[in-house]
Design a protein around this motif. Structure first.
Motif, mmCIF file in Angstrom:
data_model
loop_
_atom_site.group_PDB
_atom_site.id
_atom_site.type_symbol
_atom_site.label_atom_id
_atom_site.label_comp_id
_atom_site.label_asym_id
_atom_site.label_seq_id
_atom_site.Cartn_x
_atom_site.Cartn_y
_atom_site.Cartn_z
ATOM 1 N N SER A 1 28.962 39.838 45.754
ATOM 2 C CA SER A 1 29.783 39.844 44.536
ATOM 3 C C SER A 1 31.253 40.056 44.878
ATOM 4 C CB SER A 1 29.297 40.918 43.568
ATOM 5 O OG SER A 1 29.595 42.224 44.036
ATOM 6 N N GLY A 2 31.540 40.983 45.812
ATOM 7 C CA GLY A 2 32.918 41.232 46.211
ATOM 8 C C GLY A 2 33.534 40.060 46.942
ATOM 9 N N VAL B 1 41.012 42.443 42.603
ATOM 10 C CA VAL B 1 40.008 42.498 43.657
ATOM 11 C C VAL B 1 40.606 43.282 44.811
ATOM 12 C CG1 VAL B 1 38.579 41.178 45.255
ATOM 13 C CG2 VAL B 1 39.052 40.268 42.983
ATOM 14 N N THR C 1 28.140 49.528 43.587
ATOM 15 C CA THR C 1 27.735 48.343 42.831
ATOM 16 C C THR C 1 26.349 47.865 43.249
ATOM 17 O OG1 THR C 1 30.046 47.641 42.632
ATOM 18 C CG2 THR C 1 28.362 45.985 42.222
ATOM 19 N N GLY D 1 25.880 43.394 46.287
ATOM 20 C CA GLY D 1 27.194 43.997 46.098
ATOM 21 C C GLY D 1 28.246 43.333 46.954
ATOM 22 N N ALA E 1 34.218 37.239 44.447
ATOM 23 C CA ALA E 1 35.377 37.579 43.610
ATOM 24 C C ALA E 1 36.672 37.446 44.396
ATOM 25 C CB ALA E 1 35.220 38.995 43.067
ATOM 26 N N ILE F 1 24.536 41.177 37.758
ATOM 27 C CA ILE F 1 24.034 41.261 39.130
ATOM 28 C C ILE F 1 22.586 41.761 39.127
ATOM 29 C CG2 ILE F 1 24.404 42.319 41.392
ATOM 30 C CD1 ILE F 1 27.356 42.620 40.687
ATOM 31 N N GLY G 1 30.269 39.600 40.144
ATOM 32 C CA GLY G 1 31.458 40.060 40.844
ATOM 33 C C GLY G 1 32.734 39.491 40.258
ATOM 34 N N SER H 1 35.861 46.251 46.488
ATOM 35 C CA SER H 1 35.102 45.473 45.499
ATOM 36 C C SER H 1 33.687 45.193 46.000
ATOM 37 C CB SER H 1 35.811 44.147 45.206
ATOM 38 O OG SER H 1 37.057 44.376 44.587
ATOM 39 N N GLY H 2 32.718 45.611 45.221
ATOM 40 C CA GLY H 2 31.326 45.367 45.551
ATOM 41 C C GLY H 2 30.787 46.233 46.669
#
Length: 418
Positions: free
Chosen positions: A106-107, A332, A341, A103, A110, A85, A322, A336-337
């Motif tokens: 990425s979450g 996940v 992050t 961030g 994912a 990232i 992610g 997440s993210g």
């Protein structure tokens, strides 16, 4: 053009000529050239390398297991996903812009991948491609907002931070957490796959030979063009140091588990992106736009295309990071993210030596920066220090990195290297 400007350009030209001359004078000339660059504010990655050495010595003095093989392997593994990232952040910082939403992106990517794989019974390949394409699409929309509507990157990425955090919650729904299948290739790749000793040493040999070959090719090309070629003695010394350093690391990490596939992928992405930035027209245009957008436009560079490609690449790297992080964590979730992050990725790029002012930095900034941050986290965890201290230490290191960048920029400007 004023007399002062003429004098400055003459001084810079003289410095360049002197530098080429002393570089052709062997090791002594090389040392003087390096010293001249440092005095002119061209610090490169020296501050972060020195910082990493100091951090290692401090933690080792407090907890000797910090430099154990197991500890170093863990540092490399946990650094890789966020490092991917951070690689995207390096690109956008080179343009003097920012992306605060990496961030959340990425979450969201994912989560989209996990839903397709775990809930919709799609293959892992389909899920990963979908997640990565989501990142590319988001970056493309960002680019259109910037180039067509003139929306500042701070504004649309801040909106993205909030919006895609909500999209993450929407995609996960009532489940809250999706666990990847135990036989998932992504889980195995991110957590369990390591190079064998033989494969690691073969890869090491390929890296060293590739470096030597590229330098010899550069020598031939520069001689043919009538330019000063790299000093062959220095090329040999650097090759020996590279082989020795990587050889020792390979041996030492092999005491535990060795080089993880995940970290090797991260380093490969860094190397490829470094080559693209240094050796391709696109890369030179990225630096040009980041250094002076108006001058780049007048030089005929398609500035809009550069912004489009960089914003798209930044979000693509965020999505990939992610997905890799999901494989490492095996799941996940709604967090997440959305924890640290985002800020860790941005901090890694800056601490690694990428300038916030644009036009200066390297793909290796992501590698060095995330290793520094992961080393700090690992060392504090081994010392059983509260996580609050980790945030304060990270903030202090980030502030120091920006201060060094500001001072070196001022020195470069005053010395005519700005």
């Amino acid at each position: 053009m004023s007399a002062t400007t003429d004098e400055t350009q003459s001084a810079v030209a003289a410095d360049i000529a002197d530098e080429r001359l002393i570089q052709s004078q062997g090791l002594g000339g090389q040392a003087r050239a390096v010293w001249n660059r440092l005095k002119g504010g061209e610090l490169g990655m020296l501050p972060v390398v020195i910082g990493l050495i100091v951090i290692s010595l401090v933690f080792y003095s407090q907890e000797p297991t910090f430099l154990s093989s197991k500890s170093l392997v863990n540092i490399t593994l946990f650094a890789a996903p966020v490092g991917v990232i951070a690689l995207g952040i390096v690109l956008v910082l080179l343009l003097g812009e920012i992306d605060l939403s990496v961030g959340s992106v990425s979450g969201f990517a994912a989560a989209s991948m996990a839903v397709l794989v775990a809930n919709k019974s799609q293959s892992l390949v389909v899920g990963m491609i979908a997640g990565i394409l989501i990142g590319t699409l988001i970056g493309s929309v960002y680019a259109l907002l910037y180039t067509r509507l003139g929306v500042p990157s701070f504004v649309f990425s801040l909106a993205g931070l909030l919006g895609f955090q909500g999209a993450l919650l929407y995609v996960l729904g009532d489940q809250g957490t999706i666990v990847l299948p135990t036989d998932s290739g992504l889980r195995q790749f991110a957590r369990e796959r390591f190079l064998s000793d033989g494969a690691a040493y073969v890869l090491l040999a390929v890296v060293v030979l590739a470096y030597v070959g590229s330098q010899l090719l550069l020598v031939r090309r520069r001689k043919a063009a009538g330019l000063t070629p790299p000093n062959l003695t220095m090329v040999g010394i650097k090759a020996v140091l590279l082989a020795g350093g990587l050889g020792f690391l390979t041996y030492y990490l092999g005491i535990d588990r060795g080089w993880g596939y995940l970290f090797v992928l991260f380093v490969a992405l860094v190397v490829v992106m470094d080559l693209m930035l240094r050796k391709t027209t696109w890369g030179r245009h990225v630096y040009a736009v980041g250094g002076n957008e108006e001058a780049a436009r007048r030089a005929g560079i398609k500035v809009g295309r550069i912004y489009f490609s960089v914003f798209a690449a930044t979000s693509t790297f965020a999505a990939l990071g992610g997905i890799l992080l999901a494989g490492q964590l095996t799941s996940v979730s709604q967090s997440s993210g959305t924890t640290d992050t985002n800020l860790t990725a941005i901090a890694a790029a800056v601490i690694g030596g990428t300038s916030l002012f644009g036009g200066r930095g390297s793909a290796y900034s992501a590698l060095l920066g995330i290793i520094v941050l992961q080393a700090i986290q690992s060392g504090l965890n081994l010392m059983n220090v509260d996580s609050s201290v980790r945030f304060m230490v990270t903030g202090a290191v980030l502030l120091l990195a920006v201060a060094i960048d500001s001072v070196s920029r001022r020195v470069r400007s005053s010395s005519g290297r700005g």
